[in-house]
Design an enzyme around this catalytic site. Structure first.
Site, PDB file in Angstrom:
ATOM      1  N   HIS A  29      57.130  33.811  43.070  1.00  0.00           N
ATOM      2  CA  HIS A  29      56.494  34.401  44.251  1.00  0.00           C
ATOM      3  C   HIS A  29      57.270  34.137  45.541  1.00  0.00           C
ATOM      4  O   HIS A  29      57.863  33.065  45.697  1.00  0.00           O
ATOM      5  CB  HIS A  29      55.080  33.831  44.423  1.00  0.00           C
ATOM      6  CG  HIS A  29      54.167  34.102  43.270  1.00  0.00           C
ATOM      7  ND1 HIS A  29      53.890  35.377  42.818  1.00  0.00           N
ATOM      8  CD2 HIS A  29      53.447  33.264  42.472  1.00  0.00           C
ATOM      9  CE1 HIS A  29      53.037  35.300  41.795  1.00  0.00           C
ATOM     10  NE2 HIS A  29      52.754  34.041  41.557  1.00  0.00           N
ATOM     11  N   CYS A  50      47.834  34.732  32.551  1.00  0.00           N
ATOM     12  CA  CYS A  50      49.058  35.511  32.316  1.00  0.00           C
ATOM     13  C   CYS A  50      49.310  35.798  30.841  1.00  0.00           C
ATOM     14  O   CYS A  50      49.835  36.861  30.504  1.00  0.00           O
ATOM     15  CB  CYS A  50      50.247  34.832  32.981  1.00  0.00           C
ATOM     16  SG  CYS A  50      50.153  34.990  34.793  1.00  0.00           S
ATOM     17  N   LYS A  88      58.568  37.919  37.393  1.00  0.00           N
ATOM     18  CA  LYS A  88      57.422  38.716  37.871  1.00  0.00           C
ATOM     19  C   LYS A  88      56.792  38.047  39.085  1.00  0.00           C
ATOM     20  O   LYS A  88      57.007  36.861  39.312  1.00  0.00           O
ATOM     21  CB  LYS A  88      56.382  38.860  36.757  1.00  0.00           C
ATOM     22  CG  LYS A  88      55.707  37.557  36.393  1.00  0.00           C
ATOM     23  CD  LYS A  88      54.729  37.741  35.256  1.00  0.00           C
ATOM     24  CE  LYS A  88      54.130  36.412  34.825  1.00  0.00           C
ATOM     25  NZ  LYS A  88      53.262  35.788  35.840  1.00  0.00           N
ATOM     26  N   ASP A 101      56.709  33.165  36.757  1.00  0.00           N
ATOM     27  CA  ASP A 101      55.998  33.551  37.956  1.00  0.00           C
ATOM     28  C   ASP A 101      56.948  33.179  39.099  1.00  0.00           C
ATOM     29  O   ASP A 101      57.450  32.049  39.153  1.00  0.00           O
ATOM     30  CB  ASP A 101      54.709  32.700  38.009  1.00  0.00           C
ATOM     31  CG  ASP A 101      53.522  33.429  38.582  1.00  0.00           C
ATOM     32  OD1 ASP A 101      53.459  34.664  38.475  1.00  0.00           O
ATOM     33  OD2 ASP A 101      52.625  32.737  39.127  1.00  0.00           O
ATOM     34  N   ASP A 140      55.436  31.800  31.486  1.00  0.00           N
ATOM     35  CA  ASP A 140      55.203  30.934  32.661  1.00  0.00           C
ATOM     36  C   ASP A 140      55.086  29.439  32.357  1.00  0.00           C
ATOM     37  O   ASP A 140      54.208  28.753  32.916  1.00  0.00           O
ATOM     38  CB  ASP A 140      53.942  31.406  33.414  1.00  0.00           C
ATOM     39  CG  ASP A 140      54.077  32.834  33.930  1.00  0.00           C
ATOM     40  OD1 ASP A 140      55.086  33.492  33.646  1.00  0.00           O
ATOM     41  OD2 ASP A 140      53.142  33.298  34.615  1.00  0.00           O
ATOM     42  N   HIS A 168      52.065  28.537  44.654  1.00  0.00           N
ATOM     43  CA  HIS A 168      52.664  28.016  43.412  1.00  0.00           C
ATOM     44  C   HIS A 168      53.855  28.886  43.055  1.00  0.00           C
ATOM     45  O   HIS A 168      53.928  30.056  43.450  1.00  0.00           O
ATOM     46  CB  HIS A 168      51.635  28.033  42.273  1.00  0.00           C
ATOM     47  CG  HIS A 168      51.159  29.420  41.962  1.00  0.00           C
ATOM     48  ND1 HIS A 168      50.125  30.021  42.662  1.00  0.00           N
ATOM     49  CD2 HIS A 168      51.599  30.354  41.075  1.00  0.00           C
ATOM     50  CE1 HIS A 168      49.955  31.247  42.215  1.00  0.00           C
ATOM     51  NE2 HIS A 168      50.840  31.492  41.256  1.00  0.00           N
TER      52      HIS A 168
HETATM   53  C1  VGL Z   1      49.133  32.507  36.614  1.00  0.00           C
HETATM   54  C2  VGL Z   1      47.449  32.245  38.155  1.00  0.00           C
HETATM   55  C3  VGL Z   1      48.285  32.647  39.155  1.00  0.00           C
HETATM   56  C4  VGL Z   1      49.585  32.377  35.190  1.00  0.00           C
HETATM   57  C5  VGL Z   1      49.977  32.923  37.612  1.00  0.00           C
HETATM   58  O1  VGL Z   1      50.797  32.256  34.947  1.00  0.00           O
HETATM   59  O2  VGL Z   1      48.708  32.375  34.292  1.00  0.00           O
HETATM   60  N1  VGL Z   1      47.864  32.169  36.894  1.00  0.00           N
HETATM   61  N2  VGL Z   1      49.560  32.985  38.871  1.00  0.00           N
HETATM   62 ZN    ZN Z   2      51.090  33.355  40.346  1.00  0.00          ZN
END
Ligand code: VGL
Ligand code: ZN
Length: 196
Positions: A55, A141, A97, A53, A11, A72
């Site tokens: 979404h 993550c 993901k 990430d 990420d 985000h």
């Molecule tokens: C993450 C919070 C929400 C991460 C992803 O990549 O660590 N943290 N979504």
């Molecule tokens: Zn996230």
């Protein structure tokens, strides 16, 4: 054995860097060392993976819909793109993901490769038994990916100089690392890396 290894960068996306929607303090500070790891692992013939990430605009992961986070890494937005300073190898495999509107998906093991294999199948199919982990956020993550990897029998080495935590509560990063170590993770820094 180096070809049973993989480098997995979690990420490293704009929204997790300063100015992003869910910034990890100093998150972009790991980019130079991540690039050094990429050079090193590529030269050794190690497969590289980048998780992202990714979404939908409406997901229970976001505060507005019952979750914990501001919006985000919404699919297709600038914030969801990888940090522009990362020297992404041409043959890096991207693991996506967080696409479900119904879950959080912190772990890379919740993600899928470009042909739709889940991450475990994707690495197992390549004979990979050992993952070296860097990226953001160290206390979410990266931690979730490390614990899932250990739970599934992979050897996991956390790259201490290539992770950065949110530390929403002071000490979260420290506790995350202790938990990973307690479950069997190993650690390294760039000067100690040894593939043998
Ligand atoms: C993450 C919070 C929400 C991460 C992803 O990549 O660590 N943290 N979504
Ligand atoms: Zn996230």
């Amino acid at each position: 054995m180096r070809n049973r290894s993989a480098l997995v960068i979690v990420d490293l996306q704009n929204d997790f860097c300063p100015k992003g929607a869910l910034p990890v303090p100093g998150g972009d500070g790991i980019v130079p060392v991540v690039n050094r790891y990429l050079d090193l692992f590529m030269a050794a013939g190690v497969q590289v993976f980048f998780t992202r990430d990714w979404h939908p605009a409406r997901t229970v992961h976001f505060k507005e819909f019952g979750g914990s986070w501001p919006p985000h890494c919404v699919q297709g937005t600038e914030g969801a793109r990888f940090h522009p300073g990362v020297k992404m190898p041409a043959d890096a495999v991207i693991i996506t993901k967080g696409e479900s509107p119904e879950g959080d998906s912190y772990s890379g093991f919740d993600g899928f490769d470009p042909v739709g294999l889940d991450f475990e199948a994707s690495i197992k199919g390549r004979g990979i038994t050992h993952i070296y982990l860097g990226g953001l956020a160290g206390d979410y993550c990266v931690k979730a990916t490390a614990l899932d990897g250990l739970g599934r029998g992979f050897k996991v080495t956390v790259l201490l100089d290539a992770i950065k935590g949110v530390d929403a509560r002071p000490g979260d990063s420290e506790r995350a690392l202790e938990e990973m170590l307690a479950k069997g993770a190993e650690t390294s820094t760039i000067d100690e890396i040894d593939f043998t």
